[in-house]
Design a protein around this motif. Structure first.
Motif, mmCIF file in Angstrom:
data_model
loop_
_atom_site.group_PDB
_atom_site.id
_atom_site.type_symbol
_atom_site.label_atom_id
_atom_site.label_comp_id
_atom_site.label_asym_id
_atom_site.label_seq_id
_atom_site.Cartn_x
_atom_site.Cartn_y
_atom_site.Cartn_z
ATOM 1 N N SER A 19 0.837 -1.208 0.000
ATOM 2 C CA SER A 19 0.000 0.000 0.000
ATOM 3 C C SER A 19 0.867 1.251 0.000
ATOM 4 C CB SER A 19 -0.916 0.002 1.224
ATOM 5 O OG SER A 19 -1.865 -1.041 1.157
ATOM 6 N N ALA A 20 1.917 1.215 0.786
ATOM 7 C CA ALA A 20 2.813 2.379 0.857
ATOM 8 C C ALA A 20 3.503 2.612 -0.473
ATOM 9 C CB ALA A 20 3.846 2.164 1.967
ATOM 10 N N LEU A 21 3.923 1.539 -1.136
ATOM 11 C CA LEU A 21 4.577 1.682 -2.431
ATOM 12 C C LEU A 21 3.628 2.275 -3.467
ATOM 13 C CD1 LEU A 21 6.592 -1.669 -2.644
ATOM 14 C CD2 LEU A 21 7.564 0.641 -2.622
ATOM 15 N N ALA A 22 2.379 1.804 -3.480
ATOM 16 C CA ALA A 22 1.398 2.324 -4.439
ATOM 17 C C ALA A 22 1.162 3.812 -4.215
ATOM 18 C CB ALA A 22 0.089 1.547 -4.326
ATOM 19 N N SER A 23 0.983 4.199 -2.967
ATOM 20 C CA SER A 23 0.722 5.610 -2.661
ATOM 21 C C SER A 23 1.934 6.480 -2.972
ATOM 22 C CB SER A 23 0.336 5.753 -1.189
ATOM 23 O OG SER A 23 -0.856 5.046 -0.910
ATOM 24 N N GLU A 24 3.092 5.975 -2.635
ATOM 25 C CA GLU A 24 4.319 6.744 -2.890
ATOM 26 C C GLU A 24 4.523 6.973 -4.374
ATOM 27 O OE1 GLU A 24 9.173 6.275 -2.240
ATOM 28 O OE2 GLU A 24 7.791 4.782 -1.431
ATOM 29 N N TYR A 25 4.337 5.922 -5.165
ATOM 30 C CA TYR A 25 4.537 6.064 -6.599
ATOM 31 C C TYR A 25 3.510 7.023 -7.194
ATOM 32 C CZ TYR A 25 5.868 5.046 -11.338
ATOM 33 O OH TYR A 25 6.331 5.177 -12.624
ATOM 34 N N ALA A 26 2.249 6.890 -6.762
ATOM 35 C CA ALA A 26 1.202 7.758 -7.308
ATOM 36 C C ALA A 26 1.468 9.219 -6.951
ATOM 37 C CB ALA A 26 -0.157 7.327 -6.782
ATOM 38 N N THR A 27 1.895 9.470 -5.718
ATOM 39 C CA THR A 27 2.158 10.841 -5.287
ATOM 40 C C THR A 27 3.231 11.495 -6.137
ATOM 41 O OG1 THR A 27 1.505 10.333 -3.013
ATOM 42 C CG2 THR A 27 2.906 12.269 -3.345
ATOM 43 N N LYS A 28 4.237 10.719 -6.507
ATOM 44 C CA LYS A 28 5.331 11.258 -7.313
ATOM 45 C C LYS A 28 4.936 11.467 -8.775
ATOM 46 C CE LYS A 28 9.080 9.303 -4.538
ATOM 47 N NZ LYS A 28 10.234 8.335 -4.509
ATOM 48 N N ASN A 29 3.776 10.948 -9.148
ATOM 49 C CA ASN A 29 3.367 11.028 -10.553
ATOM 50 C C ASN A 29 1.964 11.619 -10.716
ATOM 51 O OD1 ASN A 29 5.514 9.410 -12.322
ATOM 52 N ND2 ASN A 29 5.317 8.399 -10.333
ATOM 53 N N GLY A 30 1.683 12.636 -9.919
ATOM 54 C CA GLY A 30 0.441 13.376 -10.110
ATOM 55 C C GLY A 30 -0.692 13.003 -9.193
ATOM 56 N N GLY A 31 -0.537 11.944 -8.384
ATOM 57 C CA GLY A 31 -1.575 11.562 -7.439
ATOM 58 C C GLY A 31 -2.792 10.968 -8.115
ATOM 59 N N GLY A 32 -3.874 10.885 -7.348
ATOM 60 C CA GLY A 32 -5.131 10.395 -7.894
ATOM 61 C C GLY A 32 -5.548 9.027 -7.403
ATOM 62 N N VAL A 33 -4.670 8.301 -6.692
ATOM 63 C CA VAL A 33 -5.038 6.971 -6.209
ATOM 64 C C VAL A 33 -5.983 7.102 -5.023
ATOM 65 C CG1 VAL A 33 -4.177 4.915 -5.036
ATOM 66 C CG2 VAL A 33 -3.023 5.770 -7.064
ATOM 67 N N ASP A 34 -7.152 6.472 -5.124
ATOM 68 C CA ASP A 34 -8.164 6.528 -4.064
ATOM 69 C C ASP A 34 -8.101 5.333 -3.129
ATOM 70 O OD1 ASP A 34 -9.260 8.911 -5.077
ATOM 71 O OD2 ASP A 34 -10.484 7.786 -6.501
ATOM 72 N N SER A 35 -7.843 4.157 -3.686
ATOM 73 C CA SER A 35 -7.866 2.960 -2.848
ATOM 74 C C SER A 35 -6.868 1.926 -3.353
ATOM 75 C CB SER A 35 -9.271 2.346 -2.815
ATOM 76 O OG SER A 35 -9.621 1.819 -4.090
ATOM 77 N N VAL A 36 -6.374 1.136 -2.412
ATOM 78 C CA VAL A 36 -5.488 0.011 -2.711
ATOM 79 C C VAL A 36 -6.057 -1.193 -1.974
ATOM 80 C CG1 VAL A 36 -3.156 -0.916 -2.578
ATOM 81 C CG2 VAL A 36 -3.502 1.545 -2.906
ATOM 82 N N GLU A 37 -6.490 -2.195 -2.717
ATOM 83 C CA GLU A 37 -7.098 -3.376 -2.122
ATOM 84 C C GLU A 37 -6.375 -4.627 -2.618
ATOM 85 O OE1 GLU A 37 -11.135 -3.042 -3.376
ATOM 86 O OE2 GLU A 37 -11.663 -1.613 -1.781
ATOM 87 N N PHE A 38 -6.569 -5.726 -1.879
ATOM 88 C CA PHE A 38 -5.866 -6.964 -2.191
ATOM 89 C C PHE A 38 -6.854 -8.109 -2.358
ATOM 90 C CE2 PHE A 38 -3.198 -4.198 0.366
ATOM 91 C CZ PHE A 38 -2.093 -4.070 -0.458
ATOM 92 N N SER A 39 -6.488 -9.025 -3.228
ATOM 93 C CA SER A 39 -7.337 -10.182 -3.471
ATOM 94 C C SER A 39 -6.470 -11.425 -3.660
ATOM 95 C CB SER A 39 -8.235 -9.955 -4.698
ATOM 96 O OG SER A 39 -7.443 -9.780 -5.872
ATOM 97 N N ASP A 40 -7.139 -12.559 -3.738
ATOM 98 C CA ASP A 40 -6.458 -13.852 -3.838
ATOM 99 C C ASP A 40 -6.699 -14.445 -5.216
ATOM 100 O OD1 ASP A 40 -6.235 -13.231 -1.153
ATOM 101 O OD2 ASP A 40 -7.781 -14.659 -0.533
ATOM 102 N N GLU A 41 -5.689 -14.355 -6.082
ATOM 103 C CA GLU A 41 -5.815 -14.936 -7.423
ATOM 104 C C GLU A 41 -5.386 -16.393 -7.409
ATOM 105 O OE1 GLU A 41 -6.738 -14.794 -11.524
ATOM 106 O OE2 GLU A 41 -7.073 -13.280 -9.984
ATOM 107 N N VAL A 42 -4.181 -16.659 -6.910
ATOM 108 C CA VAL A 42 -3.658 -18.021 -6.804
ATOM 109 C C VAL A 42 -3.372 -18.365 -5.346
ATOM 110 C CG1 VAL A 42 -1.787 -19.584 -7.462
ATOM 111 C CG2 VAL A 42 -2.693 -17.954 -9.129
ATOM 112 N N VAL A 43 -2.709 -17.439 -4.641
ATOM 113 C CA VAL A 43 -2.492 -17.591 -3.202
ATOM 114 C C VAL A 43 -2.974 -16.317 -2.512
ATOM 115 C CG1 VAL A 43 -0.519 -19.149 -3.526
ATOM 116 C CG2 VAL A 43 -0.131 -16.684 -3.309
#
Length: 279
Positions: A44-68
């Motif tokens: 979550s921190a990586l997603a927010s950090e990257y978005a902030t450095k590139n104009g922002g706009g990320v509202d949510s970061v969620e996780f799911s189980d595709e294989v594990v």
């Protein structure tokens, strides 16, 4: 005509804003997936950090189980895209939206692997749930079969591979996708050659990707290793004494590598993973 041109300019501007947000969301998801499935908070921190450095706009970061569990991250975002000529019609801005999902998975095929095989029973691969990362260890290059010294023909060939090719695989990696399965051993202790020694010297301080084998079979020129995965290894030194007491020094590492992620939850996890965008 002027009105049509004004609308076209604003619509084009909004489309570019939409594409920019999608690019930021894609990159944020890929950045976050590098921490999965082990560390969702870090992801979550990586997603927010990257978005902030590139104009922002990320509202949510969620996780799911595709294989594990927690192997997939979903990033959603919104941005206000200002209008220009549309303000004449009372439209100050529009809201653009984006969604991106990325998955982290163990490798079913790996590119740029190096040719030294690691026994799955190595003590540093026995930690639960992951290998013992960052601890100094050695990889023995002792004989495991007649003429076999843990050098794997990672290109799928049968027979001897010349020292210049082995040296290139060590220093640059094999330029091809290496799937799981059985591979013939390269006969002889070719780590004694000057080319291989030079490649090892050049690789000190770098992370290499080594195939991990579970079983062996055959003998002589038909000796084979069953490759069941890959492990990242930070090479810190080497010690070669003919065909006895030869070893590589370093540490196993958690690493993101170029390759194809497996779709099986049964694949062993030695810390080497691939990340990719998913639908």
């Amino acid at each position: 005509m002027l009105g049509s041109a004004a609308v076209a300019i604003d619509v084009g501007s909004w489309y570019r804003a939409d594409r920019a947000l999608q690019s930021t969301s894609d990159a944020s998801a890929l950045a976050a997936a590098q921490a999965l499935p082990y560390d969702t908070a870090g992801a979550s921190a990586l997603a927010s950090e990257y978005a902030t450095k590139n104009g922002g706009g990320v509202d949510s970061v969620e996780f799911s189980d595709e294989v594990v569990a927690n192997d997939t991250v979903v990033v959603t975002g919104t941005r206000e895209a200002p209008g220009f000529f549309s303000k004449l019609f009372g439209v100050d801005s529009v809201e653009v939206h984006a969604r991106a999902a990325a998955r982290s998975g163990t490798l079913s095929e790996a590119r740029w692997a190096a040719p030294f095989g690691v026994d799955e029973q190595h003590e540093m691969l026995q930690c639960e749930p992951l290998p013992c990362f960052g601890e100094d260890t050695t990889l023995e290059l002792d004989k495991v079969g007649p003429g076999a010294f843990r050098i794997v023909n990672i290109d799928g060939s049968h027979g001897g591979t010349g020292p210049p090719i082995l040296a290139d695989w060590i220093e640059n990696g094999f330029d091809g996708y290496m799937p799981l399965g059985w591979y013939y051993s390269d006969p002889g202790a070719k780590f004694n050659s000057s080319q291989v020694r030079a490649a090892l010297d050049a690789s000190i301080g770098r992370e290499l990707l080594f195939p991990v084998y579970r079983n062996t079979r055959g003998g002589g020129s038909n000796f084979e290793y069953e490759v069941v995965g890959w492990a990242g290894f930070l090479l810190t030194g080497w010690d070669v004494h003919g065909s006895k007491d030869s070893r590589l020094h370093g540490q196993f590492t958690q690493i993101i590598w170029e390759g194809i992620a497996t779709d099986s939850g049964d694949a062993p996890d030695f810390g080497a993973r691939a990340v990719s965008l998913v639908e």
